[in-house]
Design an enzyme around this catalytic site. Structure first.
Site: not given
Ligand code: PNS
Length: 167
Positions: A24, A48, A97, A135
């Site tokens: 990150h 989660k 990645r 993570s």
């Molecule tokens: O670090 P992560 O868990 O891979 O991040 C995922 C994240 C936070 C980018 C994604 O879950 C997100 O954008 N959530 C917000 C809700 C949303 O907009 N959902 C639609 C995604 S198509």
């Protein structure tokens, strides 16, 4: 027509950051060179059970980037595209990645584009040395007593160790 010449280009780097890893950090630093401001946006309601609550995750990112005035930290809830619009973001930044992230990221970027075609997703390839850091594994290694010092910043390592000594 949208102002595409604005000097205040904001990149949003969203994620769970539970915890922040060197992968990150690398994406944030590279984003900070591409945008006037990079906004690290921590998802509040991840559905989660995180190891670190939102305030702890915010504090971690702040501590690591305290000497970088164009790196900001915020939290968000709800749809990412709505948050990005509110913040007048130029783009959403995501690190990718090798092949492991591709399908999920491809789908998410596609869905987000359908929800708001004006918000771009910009992918940065994870640096070679960070390709395998996640993570999820960092937490597992720490839980099992392994050394995570080469995967996370020192400030995060200290907080993870403290967290386990509290448990
Ligand atoms: O670090 P992560 O868990 O891979 O991040 C995922 C994240 C936070 C980018 C994604 O879950 C997100 O954008 N959530 C917000 C809700 C949303 O907009 N959902 C639609 C995604 S198509």
């Amino acid at each position: 027509m949208a102002d595409t010449t604005s000097k205040r280009r904001v990149g949003i780097y969203p994620g769970t950051f539970d915890p922040l890893t060197n992968g990150h950090v690398d994406i944030i630093l590279r984003g900070a060179r591409l945008f006037d401001r990079i906004l690290v946006a921590i998802l509040v309601n991840a559905g989660k059970q995180p190891m670190f609550d939102t305030a702890e995750r915010v504090a971690m990112v702040r501590e690591v980037f305290r000497e970088y005035p164009n790196v900001e930290v915020d939290t968000f809830d709800g749809l990412l595209v709505d948050y990005a619009r509110q913040k007048r973001a130029t783009a959403i930044v995501r690190g990718i990645r090798a092949v492991s992230d591709f399908e999920y990221e491809f789908q998410m970027a596609g869905m987000n584009t359908r929800l708001n075609p004006r918000i771009e997703t910009l992918f940065l390839m994870a640096s070679e040395r960070n390709q395998f850091i996640a993570s999820r594994f960092v937490k597992e290694i720490a839980r099992l007593g392994g050394d995570i010092s080469s995967f996370v910043p020192a400030a995060v390592n200290r907080r993870v160790r403290r967290k386990f000594s509290e448990m």
